[in-house]
Design a protein around this motif. Structure first.
Motif, PDB file in Angstrom:
ATOM      1  N   ASP A 443       0.496  -0.888   0.108  1.00 12.58           N
ATOM      2  CA  ASP A 443       0.287   0.138  -0.076  1.00 12.58           C
ATOM      3  C   ASP A 443       0.448   1.510  -0.065  1.00 12.58           C
ATOM      4  OD1 ASP A 443      -2.380  -1.022  -0.239  1.00 12.58           O
ATOM      5  OD2 ASP A 443      -2.944  -1.613   2.027  1.00 12.58           O
ATOM      6  N   GLY A 444       1.517   1.039  -0.346  1.00 14.22           N
ATOM      7  CA  GLY A 444       3.029   2.316   0.317  1.00 14.22           C
ATOM      8  C   GLY A 444       3.209   3.231   1.599  1.00 14.22           C
ATOM      9  N   VAL A 445       4.586   3.764   1.309  1.00  7.23           N
ATOM     10  CA  VAL A 445       4.805   4.683   2.828  1.00  7.23           C
ATOM     11  C   VAL A 445       4.494   5.932   2.830  1.00  7.23           C
ATOM     12  CG1 VAL A 445       6.825   4.532   4.700  1.00  7.23           C
ATOM     13  CG2 VAL A 445       5.765   2.590   3.773  1.00  7.23           C
ATOM     14  N   THR A 446       3.909   6.195   3.788  1.00  4.81           N
ATOM     15  CA  THR A 446       4.572   7.943   3.319  1.00  4.81           C
ATOM     16  C   THR A 446       5.563   8.270   4.622  1.00  4.81           C
ATOM     17  OG1 THR A 446       3.111   8.273   5.399  1.00  4.81           O
ATOM     18  CG2 THR A 446       1.748   7.902   3.025  1.00  4.81           C
ATOM     19  N   ALA A 447       6.152   9.525   4.274  1.00  7.41           N
ATOM     20  CA  ALA A 447       7.309   9.910   4.979  1.00  7.41           C
ATOM     21  C   ALA A 447       6.743  10.728   6.454  1.00  7.41           C
ATOM     22  CB  ALA A 447       7.574  11.758   4.862  1.00  7.41           C
ATOM     23  N   LYS A 448       5.697  10.887   6.779  1.00  3.41           N
ATOM     24  CA  LYS A 448       5.545  10.738   8.244  1.00  3.41           C
ATOM     25  C   LYS A 448       5.120   9.171   8.961  1.00  3.41           C
ATOM     26  CE  LYS A 448       1.529  12.234  11.250  1.00  3.41           C
ATOM     27  NZ  LYS A 448       0.108  12.948  11.159  1.00  3.41           N
ATOM     28  N   GLN A 449       4.751   8.004   8.141  1.00  2.00           N
ATOM     29  CA  GLN A 449       4.318   6.853   8.861  1.00  2.00           C
ATOM     30  C   GLN A 449       5.443   5.988   8.762  1.00  2.00           C
ATOM     31  OE1 GLN A 449       2.179   5.332   5.879  1.00  2.00           O
ATOM     32  NE2 GLN A 449       0.623   4.887   7.231  1.00  2.00           N
ATOM     33  N   LEU A 472      14.209   8.593   2.097  1.00  2.00           N
ATOM     34  CA  LEU A 472      12.791   7.713   0.893  1.00  2.00           C
ATOM     35  C   LEU A 472      13.185   8.503  -0.343  1.00  2.00           C
ATOM     36  CD1 LEU A 472       9.682   8.457   2.870  1.00  2.00           C
ATOM     37  CD2 LEU A 472      10.100   6.143   2.438  1.00  2.00           C
ATOM     38  N   ASN A 473      13.669   9.546  -0.607  1.00  2.00           N
ATOM     39  CA  ASN A 473      13.712  10.099  -1.832  1.00  2.00           C
ATOM     40  C   ASN A 473      14.623   9.964  -2.191  1.00  2.00           C
ATOM     41  OD1 ASN A 473      11.468  11.933  -2.492  1.00  2.00           O
ATOM     42  ND2 ASN A 473      12.492  13.403  -1.459  1.00  2.00           N
ATOM     43  N   THR A 474      16.100   9.534  -1.149  1.00  2.00           N
ATOM     44  CA  THR A 474      17.623   8.591  -1.986  1.00  2.00           C
ATOM     45  C   THR A 474      17.091   7.456  -1.890  1.00  2.00           C
ATOM     46  OG1 THR A 474      18.493   9.723   0.086  1.00  2.00           O
ATOM     47  CG2 THR A 474      19.548   7.210  -0.931  1.00  2.00           C
ATOM     48  N   ARG A 498       3.161   9.299  -1.200  1.00  2.79           N
ATOM     49  CA  ARG A 498       3.508   7.754  -0.509  1.00  2.79           C
ATOM     50  C   ARG A 498       4.535   6.794  -1.976  1.00  2.79           C
ATOM     51  NH1 ARG A 498      -0.110   4.695   3.010  1.00  2.79           N
ATOM     52  NH2 ARG A 498      -0.717   6.951   3.197  1.00  2.79           N
ATOM     53  N   TYR A 499       5.270   6.322  -1.096  1.00  2.00           N
ATOM     54  CA  TYR A 499       6.592   5.688  -1.440  1.00  2.00           C
ATOM     55  C   TYR A 499       6.255   3.865  -1.758  1.00  2.00           C
ATOM     56  CZ  TYR A 499       8.618  10.213  -1.006  1.00  2.00           C
ATOM     57  OH  TYR A 499       9.148  11.815  -1.017  1.00  2.00           O
ATOM     58  N   PHE A 500       6.573   3.685  -3.042  1.00  2.00           N
ATOM     59  CA  PHE A 500       6.229   2.002  -3.043  1.00  2.00           C
ATOM     60  C   PHE A 500       7.282   0.490  -3.431  1.00  2.00           C
ATOM     61  CE2 PHE A 500       2.598   4.437  -3.622  1.00  2.00           C
ATOM     62  CZ  PHE A 500       1.355   2.978  -2.868  1.00  2.00           C
ATOM     63  N   THR A 501       7.155   0.256  -3.489  1.00  2.00           N
ATOM     64  CA  THR A 501       8.773  -0.952  -4.416  1.00  2.00           C
ATOM     65  C   THR A 501       9.122  -0.414  -5.654  1.00  2.00           C
ATOM     66  OG1 THR A 501      10.268  -3.051  -4.168  1.00  2.00           O
ATOM     67  CG2 THR A 501       8.007  -2.755  -4.091  1.00  2.00           C
TER      68      THR A 501
END
Length: 590
Positions: A443-449, A472-474, A498-501
């Protein structure tokens, strides 16, 4: 050839009354005017032995009239003539040119020329150094003569001060302009053009400690390690410098570049520093430690704020390219006075300008309500540093936290550091593997999570969220993750990035009958062994989005995920993919 032994200077102006002048020349009183014949021999010898590179280097600094010994001036002119014609400048060619001019015997003959070439410095890079010495002595002779002439003119009947002053100003101005033109004056010695500054000064150098993406210590910039007494500043510094001298290649899991020699200023409790170092030294290390590690015990001759050039002078005198200050409070008269801190910053920058790398250990002052991590003294102590690492913990703690307060490139940490006090080593205790976390969270991860999982705080502050976002941006930049951009907030609230693999990290895996996917943050759910054959539960058809998430969830290779527990049965399997929860107990100790 050995380095020149130093100039032989002429007498003081006390003998000026005995000097004799004509219209164009000053005759020095009894004694030898400023000169360095060794440097003159080194210059002409290098130009004959090494050719064009040495000639070009010396010619940019010297004029023929700068040589004190007439024979050397004659040889220099012959060398320049041959170079202008594109002819060889070796001793044999110079001898032939001087023989044709009838000047060979006057300069000492062929034997003298051959000896000069044979004793020349081994590198053309040294020619400009010796040429600068010759030039300096030449200028001192001219200033000496100008001073004597000024004194004599002032004693003449009817002397006019304005005329004398104008003549003196003209001579001084001419000398200054000549020095600037040659690039040999103190006003131009460290001057470079903008292009060379951007491309050659060292912005693209490999870091001394760390990687290009996460640099703990950059070449040409100082590193300051800050913390309360007993939290392991010296322990970490010792691991870095022992790697610098070749006894290892990394510290805290980050690569360390090797140096030539380290000078360690053990000013704060030298005996304790010795005991700490002894934990890392073995009998087989003796030769390397003797040759490449030097220790200064106790206080310096004077504080660095009183003599800013001392730091560079110490390192240069002992052939060190790295200097460690342990600790800063012992090198500066006081840490809270801005003017003294600025003077220390000058000492630090002078050393860096000379190519000497600087590592500083610093005790922060007692914490206050306004500064819970404590004070660091004058702002100029930390603002002048290239990188600042802060170690948080109590004295003697085996587990401490490292924060990167001032970064060079990417931010390092926060890291949980585990000290082995008996061995004198430290290791990073990994708490969250971001790439694995992304693979385990379709479902992805946010910076806050991520910040919540990293800090254990249900409401992380903006700084923690910013650090998580950078990490995450790295992952995105390295191709390990993809980002789905959010939207700005409004009446109904915004949507976070939201960040995904990354799709390229999804591998083919056997389809699973059922997938459990908890939301972030949750505590780790252990796998429950199956006691029999399980049947897949009946579920409605998956949408395209749900299918993508299921595929991402099954991408990681089985049995290796840190955030995954898997249970298998004979016909079907259930994958549980939890993540570290902020409210779960953090395992910071081994």
């Amino acid at each position: 050839m050995s380095q020149p032994t130093g100039p032989a200077h002429g007498p003081s102006s006390s003998g000026a009354a005995n000097a004799v002048f004509d219209d164009d020349h000053a005759v020095f009183p009894k004694g030898t005017p400023p000169n360095d014949l060794d440097a003159e021999r080194a210059v002409v010898g290098a130009c004959m032995a090494l050719g064009a590179p040495a000639i070009d280097a010396a010619r940019a600094i010297l004029d023929a009239g700068d040589f004190y010994r007439p024979a050397h001036e004659t040889i220099w002119r012959a060398i320049l003539d041959l170079a202008f014609e594109g002819a060889p400048t070796a001793a044999v060619a110079v001898a032939d040119r001087l023989r044709g001019a009838g000047a060979l015997d006057r300069v000492g003959g062929v034997d003298y020329l051959v000896r000069l070439a044979a004793e020349a410095p081994p590198s053309a890079n040294n020619a400009d150094y010796y040429a600068a010495i010759v030039r300096r002595e030449s200028e001192l002779r001219k200033l000496h003569a100008t001073g004597i002439r000024t004194v004599q003119q002032a004693l003449l009947p009817g002397a006019q001060p304005d005329e004398i002053r104008s003549a003196l100003d003209a001579e001084v101005r001419e000398g200054r302009e000549r020095a600037l033109a040659s690039g040999n004056s103190r006003l131009s010695r460290f001057m470079v053009d903008g292009w060379d500054f951007v491309t050659k000064t060292g912005a693209d150098k490999e870091p001394l400690w760390g990687t290009r993406g996460e640099t703990a210590w950059a070449a040409g910039e100082s590193l300051m390690i800050v913390g309360a007494p007993g939290v392991g500043k010296t322990t970490i510094a010792h691991q870095v410098i022992f790697a610098r001298i070749g006894l290892g290649d990394s510290a805290l899991g980050m690569p360390v570049a090797e140096s030539k020699r380290v000078l360690y200023l053990a000013m704060d409790r030298p005996q304790q520093i010795a005991r700490a170092m002894a934990r890392l030294v073995r009998p087989e290390h003796e030769k390397l430690v003797r040759e490449r590690l030097l220790i200064w015990e106790g206080p310096l001759p004077t504080s660095l704020d009183k003599e800013p050039g001392l730091l560079a002078e110490l390192a240069t005198a002992h052939g060190a390219d790295t200097i460690v200050i342990d600790s800063l409070k012992d090198a500066v008269s006081t840490l809270v006075d801005d003017s003294l801190a600025i003077a220390y910053n000058s000492a630090r920058n002078r050393a860096l300008r000379e190519g000497i790398q600087v590592l500083e250990l610093h005790h922060q002052r007692k914490a206050t309500a306004d500064a819970p991590r404590g004070q660091y003294g004058s702002t100029w102590l930390t603002s002048g540093a290239g990188s600042v690492l802060f170690i948080a913990g109590e004295a003697g703690d085996p587990v401490v936290n490292l924060h990167h307060l001032k970064t060079v490139t990417g931010e390092i940490g926060p890291l949980t550091i585990v000290h082995d006090h008996e061995a004198g080593t430290s290791a990073v205790e990994e708490t969250i593997d971001i790439a694995e976390l992304l693979r385990a969270t379709p479902d992805g991860v946010t910076a806050k999570q991520l910040a919540t999982a990293m800090t254990g705080d249900k409401k992380p502050d903006a700084a923690a969220i910013g650090r998580a976002r950078r990490r995450l941006n790295t992952q995105v930049k390295s191709g390990l993750a993809e980002v789905e951009k959010g939207s700005a907030g409004g009446i109904g609230g915004g949507k976070e990035d939201r960040y995904f693999t990354s799709a390229r990290h999804i591998t083919t895996a056997a389809p699973l009958a059922a997938v459990e996917q908890p939301a972030i943050p949750l505590t780790v759910v252990p796998a429950t062994p199956s006691t029999g054959t399980a049947q897949a539960p009946s579920e409605p058809p998956l949408t395209d989005a749900e299918s993508r998430r299921v595929a991402a969830a099954t991408a990681a290779s089985p049995g290796t995920g840190r955030f995954r527990e898997r249970s298998r049965t004979s016909t079907t399997a259930t994958v549980v993919q939890p993540v570290v929860a902020p409210n779960a107990p953090r395992k910071n100790r081994r």
